[in-house]
Design a protein around this motif. Sequence first.
Motif, PDB file in Angstrom:
ATOM      1  N   SER A  51     -39.894  -2.279  24.083  1.00  0.00           N
ATOM      2  CA  SER A  51     -38.646  -2.677  23.569  1.00  0.00           C
ATOM      3  C   SER A  51     -37.665  -2.738  24.740  1.00  0.00           C
ATOM      4  O   SER A  51     -36.950  -3.571  24.795  1.00  0.00           O
ATOM      5  CB  SER A  51     -38.000  -1.866  22.374  1.00  0.00           C
ATOM      6  OG  SER A  51     -38.097  -0.416  22.758  1.00  0.00           O
ATOM      7  N   LEU A  52     -37.911  -1.807  25.816  1.00  0.00           N
ATOM      8  CA  LEU A  52     -37.103  -1.727  26.812  1.00  0.00           C
ATOM      9  C   LEU A  52     -37.209  -3.133  27.588  1.00  0.00           C
ATOM     10  O   LEU A  52     -36.227  -3.712  28.330  1.00  0.00           O
ATOM     11  CB  LEU A  52     -37.353  -0.600  27.709  1.00  0.00           C
ATOM     12  CG  LEU A  52     -36.669   0.665  27.344  1.00  0.00           C
ATOM     13  CD1 LEU A  52     -37.288   1.844  28.075  1.00  0.00           C
ATOM     14  CD2 LEU A  52     -35.368   0.695  27.188  1.00  0.00           C
ATOM     15  N   LYS A  54     -38.328  -6.066  26.389  1.00  0.00           N
ATOM     16  CA  LYS A  54     -37.473  -7.196  25.787  1.00  0.00           C
ATOM     17  C   LYS A  54     -35.916  -7.067  25.913  1.00  0.00           C
ATOM     18  O   LYS A  54     -35.516  -7.975  26.339  1.00  0.00           O
ATOM     19  CB  LYS A  54     -37.810  -6.693  24.239  1.00  0.00           C
ATOM     20  CG  LYS A  54     -38.929  -7.358  23.897  1.00  0.00           C
ATOM     21  CD  LYS A  54     -39.228  -7.024  22.255  1.00  0.00           C
ATOM     22  CE  LYS A  54     -40.902  -7.327  21.951  1.00  0.00           C
ATOM     23  NZ  LYS A  54     -41.011  -7.016  20.631  1.00  0.00           N
ATOM     24  N   GLN A  55     -35.546  -5.965  26.062  1.00  0.00           N
ATOM     25  CA  GLN A  55     -33.907  -5.638  26.299  1.00  0.00           C
ATOM     26  C   GLN A  55     -33.564  -6.165  27.712  1.00  0.00           C
ATOM     27  O   GLN A  55     -32.663  -7.046  28.009  1.00  0.00           O
ATOM     28  CB  GLN A  55     -33.546  -4.232  25.797  1.00  0.00           C
ATOM     29  CG  GLN A  55     -33.362  -3.837  24.749  1.00  0.00           C
ATOM     30  CD  GLN A  55     -33.057  -2.423  24.304  1.00  0.00           C
ATOM     31  OE1 GLN A  55     -32.999  -1.714  25.513  1.00  0.00           O
ATOM     32  NE2 GLN A  55     -32.660  -2.119  23.197  1.00  0.00           N
ATOM     33  N   ALA A  56     -34.596  -5.681  28.712  1.00  0.00           N
ATOM     34  CA  ALA A  56     -34.222  -6.147  30.090  1.00  0.00           C
ATOM     35  C   ALA A  56     -34.352  -7.662  30.004  1.00  0.00           C
ATOM     36  O   ALA A  56     -33.766  -8.480  30.861  1.00  0.00           O
ATOM     37  CB  ALA A  56     -35.306  -5.508  30.929  1.00  0.00           C
ATOM     38  N   GLU A  58     -33.876  -9.750  27.900  1.00  0.00           N
ATOM     39  CA  GLU A  58     -32.610 -10.411  27.287  1.00  0.00           C
ATOM     40  C   GLU A  58     -31.640 -10.513  28.016  1.00  0.00           C
ATOM     41  O   GLU A  58     -30.588 -11.240  28.238  1.00  0.00           O
ATOM     42  CB  GLU A  58     -32.208  -9.855  25.857  1.00  0.00           C
ATOM     43  CG  GLU A  58     -33.376 -10.301  24.835  1.00  0.00           C
ATOM     44  CD  GLU A  58     -33.067  -9.327  23.666  1.00  0.00           C
ATOM     45  OE1 GLU A  58     -32.164  -8.436  23.612  1.00  0.00           O
ATOM     46  OE2 GLU A  58     -33.776  -9.509  22.799  1.00  0.00           O
ATOM     47  N   LEU A  59     -31.490  -9.095  28.969  1.00  0.00           N
ATOM     48  CA  LEU A  59     -30.232  -8.963  29.771  1.00  0.00           C
ATOM     49  C   LEU A  59     -30.319  -9.982  31.042  1.00  0.00           C
ATOM     50  O   LEU A  59     -29.349 -10.475  31.447  1.00  0.00           O
ATOM     51  CB  LEU A  59     -30.038  -7.672  30.048  1.00  0.00           C
ATOM     52  CG  LEU A  59     -29.523  -6.712  29.212  1.00  0.00           C
ATOM     53  CD1 LEU A  59     -29.728  -5.217  29.646  1.00  0.00           C
ATOM     54  CD2 LEU A  59     -28.200  -7.009  28.825  1.00  0.00           C
ATOM     55  N   GLN A  60     -31.694 -10.001  31.612  1.00  0.00           N
ATOM     56  CA  GLN A  60     -31.796 -10.795  32.584  1.00  0.00           C
ATOM     57  C   GLN A  60     -31.568 -12.428  32.179  1.00  0.00           C
ATOM     58  O   GLN A  60     -30.951 -13.012  33.015  1.00  0.00           O
ATOM     59  CB  GLN A  60     -33.289 -10.787  32.919  1.00  0.00           C
ATOM     60  CG  GLN A  60     -33.652 -11.859  33.964  1.00  0.00           C
ATOM     61  CD  GLN A  60     -33.072 -11.430  35.343  1.00  0.00           C
ATOM     62  OE1 GLN A  60     -32.894 -10.339  35.590  1.00  0.00           O
ATOM     63  NE2 GLN A  60     -33.573 -12.250  36.285  1.00  0.00           N
TER      64      GLN A  60
END
Length: 151
Positions: A51-52, A54-56, A58-60
Amino acid sequence: AEQRIAFVENSDPSDAEDDEDRLLAERRRARALEEIAALLASHRAPAYQHSLMKQAGELQAMRLEEMKKTMQQQIESKVRQELEEERKQLHEDLEERQQELQRRLEEEWALMKNELEDRAKELARADIEPLAQELVEKTEKKAKNWRCVVM
């Protein structure tokens, strides 16, 4: 094509005690790598993603989109500025050409005006001189003591 990474615990053939063990370890290693490669090639499930990650991702993606918008705005601004500068330069060039044209027109008119005035005087002189001569002659006939000259 997405890449997949597999971690396999495999003994190092150089740790073998003799050549026969080394050859056997190399065969096992080659067979294990072939089996893993075949398994990865046939595996169709999406790769595991924490999940980290995925979040990274999305942020990217958000940062990339922001950077894209910023760059697009900068490019548009620069292009607009360059176009405005070109328009100003064209306008200045046009004004300079109009001024040059006006100056040349006034110079040509001054030359032509003088020529026209001189020509008009010559034509008027040619037309008026015979009339003036006739007037002088008539005046001299009437007044015998007077002497008139056409200038």
